[in-house]
Design an enzyme around this catalytic site. Sequence first.
Site, mmCIF file in Angstrom:
data_model
loop_
_atom_site.group_PDB
_atom_site.id
_atom_site.type_symbol
_atom_site.label_atom_id
_atom_site.label_comp_id
_atom_site.label_asym_id
_atom_site.label_seq_id
_atom_site.Cartn_x
_atom_site.Cartn_y
_atom_site.Cartn_z
ATOM 1 N N ASP A 55 0.832 -1.211 0.000
ATOM 2 C CA ASP A 55 0.000 0.000 0.000
ATOM 3 C C ASP A 55 0.869 1.264 0.000
ATOM 4 O O ASP A 55 0.354 2.373 -0.097
ATOM 5 C CB ASP A 55 -0.996 -0.005 1.157
ATOM 6 C CG ASP A 55 -0.327 -0.027 2.511
ATOM 7 O OD1 ASP A 55 0.917 -0.067 2.578
ATOM 8 O OD2 ASP A 55 -1.070 0.010 3.525
ATOM 9 N N SER A 56 2.212 1.090 0.046
ATOM 10 C CA SER A 56 3.102 2.235 -0.152
ATOM 11 C C SER A 56 2.877 2.854 -1.530
ATOM 12 O O SER A 56 3.284 3.988 -1.776
ATOM 13 C CB SER A 56 4.580 1.824 0.013
ATOM 14 O OG SER A 56 4.848 0.653 -0.708
ATOM 15 N N ASP A 84 -1.198 -6.393 -0.280
ATOM 16 C CA ASP A 84 -1.362 -5.697 1.008
ATOM 17 C C ASP A 84 -2.843 -5.391 1.234
ATOM 18 O O ASP A 84 -3.488 -4.771 0.368
ATOM 19 C CB ASP A 84 -0.598 -4.362 0.926
ATOM 20 C CG ASP A 84 0.265 -4.109 2.138
ATOM 21 O OD1 ASP A 84 0.237 -4.910 3.077
ATOM 22 O OD2 ASP A 84 1.003 -3.099 2.107
ATOM 23 N N LYS A 125 -0.937 -9.569 3.170
ATOM 24 C CA LYS A 125 -0.273 -9.060 4.373
ATOM 25 C C LYS A 125 -1.223 -8.104 5.078
ATOM 26 O O LYS A 125 -1.969 -7.388 4.406
ATOM 27 C CB LYS A 125 1.022 -8.323 3.987
ATOM 28 C CG LYS A 125 1.711 -7.637 5.157
ATOM 29 C CD LYS A 125 3.089 -7.131 4.788
ATOM 30 C CE LYS A 125 3.123 -5.764 4.150
ATOM 31 N NZ LYS A 125 2.550 -4.670 4.952
ATOM 32 N N GLU A 132 -1.387 -5.308 8.617
ATOM 33 C CA GLU A 132 -0.612 -4.631 9.649
ATOM 34 C C GLU A 132 -1.242 -4.809 11.026
ATOM 35 O O GLU A 132 -2.468 -4.881 11.154
ATOM 36 C CB GLU A 132 -0.537 -3.123 9.339
ATOM 37 C CG GLU A 132 0.304 -2.813 8.118
ATOM 38 C CD GLU A 132 0.513 -1.320 7.889
ATOM 39 O OE1 GLU A 132 0.179 -0.500 8.786
ATOM 40 O OE2 GLU A 132 1.015 -0.964 6.813
ATOM 41 N N GLU A 177 9.134 -3.844 11.033
ATOM 42 C CA GLU A 177 9.615 -2.576 10.470
ATOM 43 C C GLU A 177 10.138 -1.645 11.565
ATOM 44 O O GLU A 177 9.474 -1.414 12.583
ATOM 45 C CB GLU A 177 8.463 -1.895 9.696
ATOM 46 C CG GLU A 177 8.877 -0.561 9.092
ATOM 47 C CD GLU A 177 7.915 -0.056 8.017
ATOM 48 O OE1 GLU A 177 6.975 -0.784 7.630
ATOM 49 O OE2 GLU A 177 8.127 1.092 7.570
HETATM 50 O O1 KIV Z 1 3.513 -1.171 1.593
HETATM 51 C C1 KIV Z 1 4.705 -1.381 1.816
HETATM 52 O O2 KIV Z 1 5.592 -0.998 1.036
HETATM 53 C C2 KIV Z 1 5.071 -2.094 3.037
HETATM 54 C C3 KIV Z 1 6.532 -2.258 3.303
HETATM 55 C C4 KIV Z 1 6.978 -1.068 4.060
HETATM 56 C C5 KIV Z 1 6.842 -3.528 4.024
HETATM 57 O O3 KIV Z 1 4.232 -2.502 3.775
#
Ligand code: KIV
Length: 275
Positions: free
Chosen positions: A45-46, A84, A114, A116, A181
Amino acid sequence: MAKVTVQKLQEMCDKGEKISYVTAYDYGQAVLVERAGIEMILVGDSMSMTMLGNESTVPLTTDAMVHHIKAVVKGAPSPMIVGDLVFGSYNEGPEQAIRSANRLIKEGGCDTVKLEGCMPEIVEKMVKGGIGVQGHIGLTPQTAGLLGGFKLQGKNLDAAKKIIDQAKSLEQAGVFSIVVECVPEELGRAITDAVSVPVIGIGAGRHCDGQVLVYHDLLGLFDRFTPKFVKKYANIGEQIVRALEDYKREVKDVKFPSDEYVFGGLSGEDLKGLL
Ligand code: KIV
């Protein structure tokens, strides 16, 4: 490279072979990651910041995530592709989390997802439902505001213990791996020792089972801010600007297109007769 599976990652971890992991968000990036032989891709999600120009990861939608996963999957058949779960798509409970993960896997085509934070009850139900889940603890960008911003986590023994306990309860809930992280290196080591699933660090030191970085950060394509843990392996952004400036100059000076880039075949004199 053969398709990377959960079993393959566990084997690498058990043998002490480090796992390489990077984000990618579109077809072109995925093709390059595939070519480099990197074992895992996170459609992270970055992308909300690196690709869409938002201030944070929060505004990203599941529709956008599905759209990008589809492109990445086409470019990279071998790495494990992790989608994500976006903010607000799993925090209501297991049913919402399973519905969102099903979309990323069924519509997008990623292999696993994934999420969080430490939500073992949600993870357990997802895993029971047949979904491969990677945890993400330490600094969790979706809720960075609650953690005091984009800052080092687990700085004292109480905070470190909390993160170690989170890793253990995520393992207990059935995650196949955990991203950690922005924590001190020795805490990264302690978490890696505390669980048997692969621990992937980002700003968590050298002793994790693998490392993940954001594509734009490691290639020098994003310069709004650069965390201390990012190593820039290239400065592609500068090269792109130089190339674009050269192109602009040649257009203005009528140097592009030169002979080799134009099509012949008709006489200007004959064409004048048609005007
Ligand atoms: O979205 C992302 O890039 C991440 C990384 C920081 C692991 O979750």
